[in-house]
Write a protein that holds these residues in place. Structure first.
Motif, mmCIF file in Angstrom:
data_model
loop_
_atom_site.group_PDB
_atom_site.id
_atom_site.type_symbol
_atom_site.label_atom_id
_atom_site.label_comp_id
_atom_site.label_asym_id
_atom_site.label_seq_id
_atom_site.Cartn_x
_atom_site.Cartn_y
_atom_site.Cartn_z
ATOM 1 N N UNK A 33 0.847 -1.196 0.000
ATOM 2 C CA UNK A 33 0.000 0.000 0.000
ATOM 3 C C UNK A 33 0.883 1.246 0.000
ATOM 4 N N UNK A 34 1.981 1.197 0.736
ATOM 5 C CA UNK A 34 2.926 2.315 0.736
ATOM 6 C C UNK A 34 3.564 2.507 -0.640
ATOM 7 N N UNK A 35 3.829 1.401 -1.348
ATOM 8 C CA UNK A 35 4.390 1.505 -2.700
ATOM 9 C C UNK A 35 3.428 2.278 -3.602
ATOM 10 N N UNK A 36 2.147 1.904 -3.579
ATOM 11 C CA UNK A 36 1.143 2.593 -4.397
ATOM 12 C C UNK A 36 1.021 4.055 -3.972
ATOM 13 N N UNK A 37 1.050 4.316 -2.667
ATOM 14 C CA UNK A 37 0.937 5.680 -2.156
ATOM 15 C C UNK A 37 2.110 6.542 -2.603
ATOM 16 N N UNK A 38 3.315 5.981 -2.551
ATOM 17 C CA UNK A 38 4.511 6.723 -2.968
ATOM 18 C C UNK A 38 4.412 7.128 -4.438
ATOM 19 N N UNK A 39 3.957 6.203 -5.290
ATOM 20 C CA UNK A 39 3.834 6.510 -6.717
ATOM 21 C C UNK A 39 2.759 7.568 -6.951
ATOM 22 N N UNK A 40 1.677 7.513 -6.179
ATOM 23 C CA UNK A 40 0.608 8.505 -6.328
ATOM 24 C C UNK A 40 1.066 9.893 -5.866
ATOM 25 N N UNK A 41 1.878 9.949 -4.815
ATOM 26 C CA UNK A 41 2.312 11.224 -4.241
ATOM 27 C C UNK A 41 3.367 11.907 -5.101
ATOM 28 N N UNK A 42 4.346 11.130 -5.579
ATOM 29 C CA UNK A 42 5.471 11.698 -6.321
ATOM 30 C C UNK A 42 5.227 11.598 -7.819
ATOM 31 N N UNK A 43 4.967 12.736 -8.455
ATOM 32 C CA UNK A 43 4.710 12.737 -9.893
ATOM 33 C C UNK A 43 5.907 12.252 -10.706
ATOM 34 N N UNK A 44 7.096 12.437 -10.173
ATOM 35 C CA UNK A 44 8.304 12.017 -10.888
ATOM 36 C C UNK A 44 8.383 10.497 -11.027
ATOM 37 N N UNK A 275 4.966 -20.818 2.556
ATOM 38 C CA UNK A 275 5.343 -19.620 3.305
ATOM 39 C C UNK A 275 6.355 -18.774 2.529
ATOM 40 N N UNK A 276 7.361 -19.420 1.928
ATOM 41 C CA UNK A 276 8.361 -18.690 1.148
ATOM 42 C C UNK A 276 7.733 -17.971 -0.039
ATOM 43 N N UNK A 277 6.758 -18.621 -0.689
ATOM 44 C CA UNK A 277 6.100 -17.977 -1.828
ATOM 45 C C UNK A 277 5.341 -16.727 -1.390
ATOM 46 N N UNK A 278 4.812 -16.745 -0.166
ATOM 47 C CA UNK A 278 4.096 -15.578 0.348
ATOM 48 C C UNK A 278 5.052 -14.493 0.844
ATOM 49 N N UNK A 279 6.197 -14.899 1.372
ATOM 50 C CA UNK A 279 7.197 -13.928 1.850
ATOM 51 C C UNK A 279 7.625 -12.989 0.736
ATOM 52 N N UNK A 280 7.661 -13.507 -0.487
ATOM 53 C CA UNK A 280 8.091 -12.692 -1.624
ATOM 54 C C UNK A 280 7.301 -11.393 -1.735
ATOM 55 N N UNK A 281 6.014 -11.439 -1.393
ATOM 56 C CA UNK A 281 5.169 -10.246 -1.508
ATOM 57 C C UNK A 281 5.566 -9.153 -0.526
ATOM 58 N N UNK A 282 6.188 -9.537 0.579
ATOM 59 C CA UNK A 282 6.613 -8.543 1.569
ATOM 60 C C UNK A 282 8.022 -8.023 1.297
ATOM 61 N N UNK A 283 8.770 -8.689 0.414
ATOM 62 C CA UNK A 283 10.161 -8.301 0.163
ATOM 63 C C UNK A 283 10.299 -7.160 -0.835
ATOM 64 N N UNK A 284 9.407 -7.109 -1.836
ATOM 65 C CA UNK A 284 9.552 -6.109 -2.892
ATOM 66 C C UNK A 284 9.596 -4.669 -2.379
ATOM 67 N N UNK A 285 8.696 -4.266 -1.452
ATOM 68 C CA UNK A 285 8.793 -2.889 -0.933
ATOM 69 C C UNK A 285 10.133 -2.591 -0.271
ATOM 70 N N UNK A 286 10.737 -3.597 0.358
ATOM 71 C CA UNK A 286 12.053 -3.403 0.980
ATOM 72 C C UNK A 286 13.117 -3.141 -0.080
ATOM 73 N N UNK A 287 13.011 -3.850 -1.202
ATOM 74 C CA UNK A 287 13.975 -3.636 -2.296
ATOM 75 C C UNK A 287 13.850 -2.210 -2.822
#
Length: 334
Positions: A33-44, A275-287
């Motif tokens: 959700x933060x990833x989507x919010x960041x893209x919405x906030x920053x026009x660049x 569990x590992x397949x689901x962990x992947x979804x939480x890793x992308x925002x960290x990257x």
């Protein structure tokens, strides 16, 4: 429609699995959700690449909000009709396939950016990027719903008398045929896209390195642009690598169960693969946060604004000093 009669006390491994899955679900939803919010906030950040990153984030949000809760409910011994269980299993496949195709769209986008930099802005427009996102999800839905058309276990599970009206204990392997999972889903829609992505990123790195060597004496702006593209390509390639590392173990276990049915698979191993397949979804925002500077800078500004709003609740937020608004003139360095 759903029932849970006769559920036995949960095994210790089940409770550990459920607890870990709950934590990952919260992290996946919040982070993306933060990833989507960041893209919405920053026009660049509203370029074509981040259109596909938003698509990937939506898939990861769906993993946290839908896939993981369904996995937990199914682990509790959900009993339902055959086709209801089959539809839930197909829903998991659609979301996973959406992630894979979004990753491939990102790789193609970065490849075009370095291969045809002059024509890139003409060929890859914002509208075309969103059309590509729509096509990715449409194709994901079509491939994920293939079992609903007949490639399933309705007449092969246990005995030939199994029908769609029977109430069954809903598990993935109860309704989903392993030949579909191995030959169609894994070899056709995981291995092939991953191979294409590896080839594309290898070519991206080769082209950028070649241009850097050829333009050793070029202008400072050109060198900065190429290094920016190289750094962003490395970050996005890392996302692909993490996806492969997190998802391949589960698919390998499916292959083992299909080609060697008598081998069996410990419940703890299957839980770890899921569990590992689901962990992947939480890793992308960290990257994104640690590797992409403009994303990290926007995230920090959002956090500062939230802290300023909470710091003095007695006075309106707009009267408090805040970071300058983000616009197209914000720094765009990766």
């Amino acid at each position: 429609m759903f029932s849970f009669p006769g559920i036995q006390p949960r095994e210790h491994v089940d409770m550990i699995y459920i607890s870990m899955e709950t934590a990952i679900a919260l992290a996946s939803v919040l982070g993306n959700v933060l990833v989507v919010l960041v893209v919405c906030v920053n026009r660049a950040l509203r370029d074509t690449t981040f259109c596909f990153i938003v698509s990937l984030a939506v898939a990861d949000i769906a993993v946290g909000a839908l896939v993981i809760p369904l996995a937990i409910v199914i682990s509790l011994g959900l009993k339902t009709q055959f086709y209801t269980c089959l539809f839930l299993a197909c829903l998991l496949l659609i979301i996973t396939q959406g992630s894979i195709l979004s990753l491939m769209a990102i790789a193609i986008d970065r490849y075009l950016r370095v291969k045809i930099p002059i024509k890139y802005s003409i060929i890859v427009t914002q509208n075309r990027a969103w059309v590509a996102v729509f096509l990715c999800w449409l194709l994901s839905a079509l491939t994920g719903l293939v079992p609903m058309l007949g490639w399933h276990n309705e007449h092969t599970h246990g005995n030939l008398s199994t029908t769609s009206d029977d109430i069954i204990v809903c598990t993935f392997t109860t309704v989903m045929r392993m030949d579909y999972m191995v030959y169609f889903n894994f070899f056709g829609w995981v291995v092939v896209p991953l191979t294409i992505m590896i080839a594309l990123y290898a070519e991206i790195f080769r082209v950028i390195r070649k241009q850097l060597n050829m333009r050793a004496e070029a202008t400072c702006d050109t060198s900065k642009y190429l290094h920016k593209e190289l750094k962003l390509a490395k970050s996005l390639a890392l996302v692909v690598l993490l996806f492969a590392l997190c998802w391949l173990p589960l698919h390998v276990m499916n292959c083992i169960l299909f080609f060697c049915p008598e081998c069996g698979m410990p419940k703890s191993a299957m839980y770890m693969g899921i569990f590992m397949s689901h962990v992947n979804s939480a890793l992308n925002p960290l990257v994104y946060a640690f590797r992409i500077q403009r994303f990290r800078a926007t995230l920090v500004q959002i956090a500062r604004r939230c802290m300023l709003c909470k710091h003095k609740e007695t006075s309106p937020c707009p009267n408090q000093p805040s970071p300058p608004p983000l616009s197209d003139k914000s720094p765009v360095h990766p």
